[in-house]
Design a protein around this motif. Structure first.
Motif, PDB file in Angstrom:
ATOM      1  N   ALA A  46       0.665  -1.287  -0.130  1.00  0.00           N
ATOM      2  CA  ALA A  46       0.027  -0.078  -0.124  1.00  0.00           C
ATOM      3  C   ALA A  46       0.806   1.185   0.004  1.00  0.00           C
ATOM      4  N   ASP A  47       2.025   1.046   0.584  1.00  0.00           N
ATOM      5  CA  ASP A  47       2.888   2.469   0.882  1.00  0.00           C
ATOM      6  C   ASP A  47       4.014   1.941   1.547  1.00  0.00           C
ATOM      7  N   ARG A  48       5.248   2.400   1.359  1.00  0.00           N
ATOM      8  CA  ARG A  48       6.537   2.369   1.989  1.00  0.00           C
ATOM      9  C   ARG A  48       7.440   3.360   2.337  1.00  0.00           C
ATOM     10  N   GLN A  49       7.629   3.723   3.296  1.00  0.00           N
ATOM     11  CA  GLN A  49       8.352   4.861   4.068  1.00  0.00           C
ATOM     12  C   GLN A  49       9.355   4.752   4.832  1.00  0.00           C
ATOM     13  N   LEU A  50      10.337   5.742   4.920  1.00  0.00           N
ATOM     14  CA  LEU A  50      11.397   5.590   5.806  1.00  0.00           C
ATOM     15  C   LEU A  50      11.605   6.819   6.743  1.00  0.00           C
ATOM     16  N   VAL A  51      11.286   6.705   8.179  1.00  0.00           N
ATOM     17  CA  VAL A  51      11.497   8.108   9.028  1.00  0.00           C
ATOM     18  C   VAL A  51      12.713   7.588   9.989  1.00  0.00           C
ATOM     19  N   VAL A  52      13.156   8.831  10.547  1.00  0.00           N
ATOM     20  CA  VAL A  52      14.091   8.733  11.565  1.00  0.00           C
ATOM     21  C   VAL A  52      13.308   8.214  12.938  1.00  0.00           C
ATOM     22  N   ASP A  53      14.109   7.837  13.779  1.00  0.00           N
ATOM     23  CA  ASP A  53      13.488   7.245  15.100  1.00  0.00           C
ATOM     24  C   ASP A  53      13.387   8.530  16.123  1.00  0.00           C
ATOM     25  N   ASP A  54      12.070   9.218  15.665  1.00  0.00           N
ATOM     26  CA  ASP A  54      11.710  10.297  16.604  1.00  0.00           C
ATOM     27  C   ASP A  54      10.164  10.052  16.824  1.00  0.00           C
ATOM     28  N   ILE A  55       9.926   9.757  18.183  1.00  0.00           N
ATOM     29  CA  ILE A  55       8.491   9.421  18.813  1.00  0.00           C
ATOM     30  C   ILE A  55       7.401  10.104  17.798  1.00  0.00           C
ATOM     31  N   TYR A  56       7.630  11.637  17.461  1.00  0.00           N
ATOM     32  CA  TYR A  56       6.393  12.090  17.118  1.00  0.00           C
ATOM     33  C   TYR A  56       6.456  12.022  15.462  1.00  0.00           C
ATOM     34  N   GLN A  57       7.433  12.047  14.798  1.00  0.00           N
ATOM     35  CA  GLN A  57       7.166  11.589  13.282  1.00  0.00           C
ATOM     36  C   GLN A  57       6.787   9.964  13.193  1.00  0.00           C
ATOM     37  N   LEU A  58       7.329   9.246  14.029  1.00  0.00           N
ATOM     38  CA  LEU A  58       6.757   7.979  13.981  1.00  0.00           C
ATOM     39  C   LEU A  58       5.194   7.921  14.275  1.00  0.00           C
ATOM     40  N   ARG A  59       4.889   8.376  15.173  1.00  0.00           N
ATOM     41  CA  ARG A  59       3.171   8.437  15.483  1.00  0.00           C
ATOM     42  C   ARG A  59       2.484   9.330  14.400  1.00  0.00           C
ATOM     43  N   ALA A  60       3.118  10.408  14.041  1.00  0.00           N
ATOM     44  CA  ALA A  60       2.500  11.052  12.901  1.00  0.00           C
ATOM     45  C   ALA A  60       2.242  10.183  11.465  1.00  0.00           C
ATOM     46  N   ARG A  61       3.658   9.571  11.032  1.00  0.00           N
ATOM     47  CA  ARG A  61       3.299   8.569  10.054  1.00  0.00           C
ATOM     48  C   ARG A  61       2.354   7.249  10.213  1.00  0.00           C
ATOM     49  N   VAL A  62       2.510   6.864  11.165  1.00  0.00           N
ATOM     50  CA  VAL A  62       1.449   5.638  11.698  1.00  0.00           C
ATOM     51  C   VAL A  62       0.109   6.209  11.762  1.00  0.00           C
ATOM     52  N   SER A  63      -0.068   7.311  12.548  1.00  0.00           N
ATOM     53  CA  SER A  63      -1.483   7.862  12.621  1.00  0.00           C
ATOM     54  C   SER A  63      -2.190   8.013  11.137  1.00  0.00           C
ATOM     55  N   GLN A  64      -1.399   8.564  10.282  1.00  0.00           N
ATOM     56  CA  GLN A  64      -1.935   8.787   8.867  1.00  0.00           C
ATOM     57  C   GLN A  64      -2.340   7.506   8.363  1.00  0.00           C
ATOM     58  N   TRP A  65      -1.599   6.403   8.488  1.00  0.00           N
ATOM     59  CA  TRP A  65      -2.071   5.182   8.030  1.00  0.00           C
ATOM     60  C   TRP A  65      -3.098   4.443   8.642  1.00  0.00           C
ATOM     61  N   ILE A  66      -3.151   4.614   9.993  1.00  0.00           N
ATOM     62  CA  ILE A  66      -4.088   4.165  10.736  1.00  0.00           C
ATOM     63  C   ILE A  66      -5.563   4.597  10.231  1.00  0.00           C
ATOM     64  N   ALA A  67      -5.524   5.996  10.113  1.00  0.00           N
ATOM     65  CA  ALA A  67      -6.826   6.663   9.868  1.00  0.00           C
ATOM     66  C   ALA A  67      -7.109   6.434   8.167  1.00  0.00           C
ATOM     67  N   GLU A  68      -6.252   5.892   7.277  1.00  0.00           N
ATOM     68  CA  GLU A  68      -6.486   5.353   5.986  1.00  0.00           C
ATOM     69  C   GLU A  68      -7.133   4.072   5.665  1.00  0.00           C
ATOM     70  N   PRO A  69      -8.393   4.098   5.491  1.00  0.00           N
ATOM     71  CA  PRO A  69      -9.037   2.854   5.471  1.00  0.00           C
ATOM     72  C   PRO A  69      -8.580   1.785   4.478  1.00  0.00           C
ATOM     73  N   SER A  70      -7.601   2.341   3.306  1.00  0.00           N
ATOM     74  CA  SER A  70      -7.348   1.415   2.528  1.00  0.00           C
ATOM     75  C   SER A  70      -5.875   0.565   3.067  1.00  0.00           C
ATOM     76  N   VAL A  71      -5.452   1.112   4.163  1.00  0.00           N
ATOM     77  CA  VAL A  71      -4.197   0.510   4.659  1.00  0.00           C
ATOM     78  C   VAL A  71      -4.547  -0.421   5.795  1.00  0.00           C
ATOM     79  N   GLN A  72      -4.591  -1.646   5.451  1.00  0.00           N
ATOM     80  CA  GLN A  72      -4.889  -2.915   6.528  1.00  0.00           C
ATOM     81  C   GLN A  72      -3.878  -3.270   7.494  1.00  0.00           C
ATOM     82  N   VAL A  73      -2.705  -3.278   7.020  1.00  0.00           N
ATOM     83  CA  VAL A  73      -1.498  -3.853   7.912  1.00  0.00           C
ATOM     84  C   VAL A  73      -0.457  -2.830   7.804  1.00  0.00           C
TER      85      VAL A  73
END
Length: 187
Positions: A46-73
């Motif tokens: 569905a998508d592939r990303q690379l982020v630095v190990d920063d709590i807030y950048q991680l949460r932001a990226r993962v939260s966007q995917w959690i909110a995206e209905p087409s991303v299941q895993v």
């Protein structure tokens, strides 16, 4: 032991996130392993990303995917160790509605057979958020292969019984039979 049930395979839409302060898209070998394995199993990237190990950048990226209905895993590699820069468990745990404690336990058990007591230093975890399944594993290609081959491949295959994670993933919850009883015969 898992059993194959008489169902047609349902591919899932899977996002891969590599967490690293040093890797680039060209050197992301762990992410490459996950993409190759999920594709070989018949799933869709569905998508592939690379982020630095920063709590807030991680949460932001993962939260966007959690909110995206087409991303299941969401498969996350890296940032699960004990160093001062390993923030994945701290960043992801608060986002989970339900944790799958057995994922980390089983991952460490499988890893112990491969790397001995070093397996204790993994804080691998998994769970569900807004109907998306999230699995966090170490950042080595070997650890990703261990997690996929030993756990994820079966848990993300709707034909695996008596239970699999697909039954709890959004857009499959109504379409998939609930976990079969261990005492009932498998169909």
């Amino acid at each position: 032991m898992a059993h194959a049930m008489q169902r047609e395979f349902t591919p899932l839409r899977i996002a891969v996130l590599t967490v690293s302060d040093t890797r680039t898209p060209d050197t992301d070998t762990a992410g490459d392993v996950l993409v190759q394995l999920l594709g070989a199993a018949g799933h869709e990237l569905a998508d592939r990303q690379l982020v630095v190990d920063d709590i807030y950048q991680l949460r932001a990226r993962v939260s966007q995917w959690i909110a995206e209905p087409s991303v299941q895993v969401i498969l996350i590699t890296g940032g699960t160790g004990f160093s001062a820069r390993d923030h994945v468990p701290l960043a992801i745990s608060p986002l989970l509605d339900r944790q799958m404690a057995g994922f980390g336990e089983l991952f460490r058990q499988l890893s112990y057979g491969e790397i001995g007591t070093s397996a204790l230093q993994s804080r691998a975890l998994a769970g569900f958020a807004n109907g998306a399944f999230i699995a966090c594993m170490p950042g080595s290609p070997g650890a990703c292969a261990t997690a996929w081959n030993g756990i994820l491949q079966q848990q993300l295959d709707n034909r695996t019984g008596p239970c699999n994670a697909v039954a709890h993933i959004r857009s499959h919850r109504q379409d998939t039979l609930a976990c079969a009883s261990r005492s009932s015969p498998l169909n």
